[in-house]
Motif scaffolding. Structure first.
Motif, PDB file in Angstrom:
ATOM      1  N   GLN A   1       0.883  -1.512   0.041  1.00 43.76           N
ATOM      2  CA  GLN A   1       0.022   0.009  -0.089  1.00 43.76           C
ATOM      3  C   GLN A   1       0.734   1.160  -0.039  1.00 43.76           C
ATOM      4  N   GLU A   2       1.913   1.230   1.050  1.00 43.68           N
ATOM      5  CA  GLU A   2       2.844   2.397   1.089  1.00 43.68           C
ATOM      6  C   GLU A   2       3.461   2.652  -0.369  1.00 43.68           C
ATOM      7  N   THR A   3       3.823   1.593  -0.933  1.00 43.54           N
ATOM      8  CA  THR A   3       4.627   2.024  -2.348  1.00 43.54           C
ATOM      9  C   THR A   3       3.648   2.394  -3.191  1.00 43.54           C
ATOM     10  N   LYS A   4       2.526   1.860  -3.312  1.00 39.97           N
ATOM     11  CA  LYS A   4       1.652   2.046  -4.294  1.00 39.97           C
ATOM     12  C   LYS A   4       1.171   3.765  -4.022  1.00 39.97           C
ATOM     13  N   GLU A   5       0.898   4.124  -2.794  1.00 39.25           N
ATOM     14  CA  GLU A   5       0.434   5.654  -2.708  1.00 39.25           C
ATOM     15  C   GLU A   5       1.657   6.519  -3.023  1.00 39.25           C
ATOM     16  N   ALA A   6       3.038   6.241  -3.032  1.00 37.54           N
ATOM     17  CA  ALA A   6       4.127   6.836  -3.134  1.00 37.54           C
ATOM     18  C   ALA A   6       4.108   6.832  -4.674  1.00 37.54           C
TER      19      ALA A   6
ATOM     20  N   ASP B   1       1.680   6.672  -6.619  1.00 40.04           N
ATOM     21  CA  ASP B   1       0.358   7.342  -7.279  1.00 40.04           C
ATOM     22  C   ASP B   1       0.622   8.884  -7.394  1.00 40.04           C
ATOM     23  N   ALA B   2       1.508   9.131  -6.134  1.00 40.65           N
ATOM     24  CA  ALA B   2       1.677  10.575  -5.894  1.00 40.65           C
ATOM     25  C   ALA B   2       2.772  11.163  -6.946  1.00 40.65           C
TER      26      ALA B   2
END
Ligand code: KIV
Length: 305
Positions: free
Chosen positions: A283-288, A290-291
């Motif tokens: 999740q963390e990598t995905k959010e980074a 996406d940003a």
């Protein structure tokens, strides 16, 4: 297997190791002996786990695995390669390697050396070779080198050209006498078992009564001490009509074709792979990520103004 466990390291009920002595005991105790051919890790593992007594890495490898018309072209190196694969899988069954055509026909010394290679380089526990009386000298030399021997008489596929095709042997009195002589000669030489291939059942029954070695029939009727069949024959994987003696126990050809056709259809329709069959980013990598992508998109839009 641990000394306190009734299961092996695979979690299967522990089975004792089958040796040539077990085969002899089975003959003496009138217990039927089972043998199947196998040529690779996966199938020989299944054969072993199903409780078959003997696994034969047959030179039928030439036909059923390598696609040749007969057994003659298969080489020592190919037989060793497949015997090694089977060795890694087989824990309980007795592992026998078939000596290929021309590996024991020229010099007895070469025959002994090749028999030893199967034991030393591939982990076989016995070798099989075709022929009766004329092989007695070689059989004794191989036994002197501490390698158990399985004989093979009757319809011997390596003699296909000499026999003028694959023909049932021992149908007349002369043929019966020759076969009985062959069986007795091999028995006296010390083989632990003899494959009887393509013989009238009456002849196989006579030989079985006559010899102390265990007779293993293939197309030789029910009175033999045991039976062997080719793995690919019993599972419809040979692409040829089966011989009279073959009993089919499954249709692997149909199973494999259906599975492969379904895979092709699933890829072509986009239903394979599904989301459940895919790996996902944390999740963390995905959010980074996406940003970053969103910032890039905004810069693009600003340049475009
Ligand atoms: O090569 C083989 O598969 C065999 C068996 C049929 C006995 O020799």
């Amino acid at each position: 297997m641990s000394i306190t466990s009734f299961h092996d390291e695979r979690g299967l009920p522990a089975r004792s190791k089958i040796t040539t002595l077990t085969i002899q005991e089975k003959k003496n105790g009138h217990q039927p002996i089972t043998c199947l051919t196998a040529y690779d890790y996966a199938t020989s593992r299944l054969v072993d786990e199903a409780g078959i007594d003997m696994v034969l890495v047959g030179d039928s490898l030439a036909q059923v695995v390598l696609g040749y018309d007969n057994t003659l072209p298969v080489t020592m190196e190919e037989m060793l390669h497949h015997t090694r694969a089977v060795r890694r899988a087989v824990k309980s069954a007795l592992l026998i390697a078939d000596m290929p055509f021309a590996s024991y026909h020229i010099e007895p010394k070469e025959g002994v050396r090749n028999a030893l290679r199967f034991v030393k380089e591939a982990g076989a526990e016995a070798v099989k070779l075709e022929g009766g009386e004329k092989r007695v000298d070689l059989v004794k030399r191989v036994l002197d080198a501490e390698v158990p021997v399985m004989g093979h008489i009757g319809l011997t596929p390596q003699s296909v050209h000499k026999m003028g095709g694959y023909k049932v042997q021992g149908k007349d009195l002369g043929g019966i006498e020759r076969l009985i002589k062959d069986a007795i000669a091999l028995d006296r030489a010390g083989v632990f078992s003899i494959v009887l291939e393509g013989l009238p059942r009456e002849v196989a029954a006579m030989i079985t009564r006559e010899v102390s070695a265990a007779t293993i029939g293939i197309g030789a009727g029910p009175e033999c001490d045991g039976q062997v069949l080719v793995f690919h024959d019993i599972l419809n994987l040979t692409f040829t009509p089966p011989a009279k003696f073959v009993r089919r126990y499954g249709d692997a050809a149909a199973l494999i074709s259906k599975a492969v056709e379904q895979f092709r259809a699933d890829v072509e329709s986009g239903s394979y792979p599904s989301d459940e069959e895919s790996y996902h980013l944390p999740q963390e990598t995905k959010e980074a990520l996406d940003a970053i992508l969103a910032r890039k998109q905004m810069r693009k839009m600003a340049v475009g103004k």
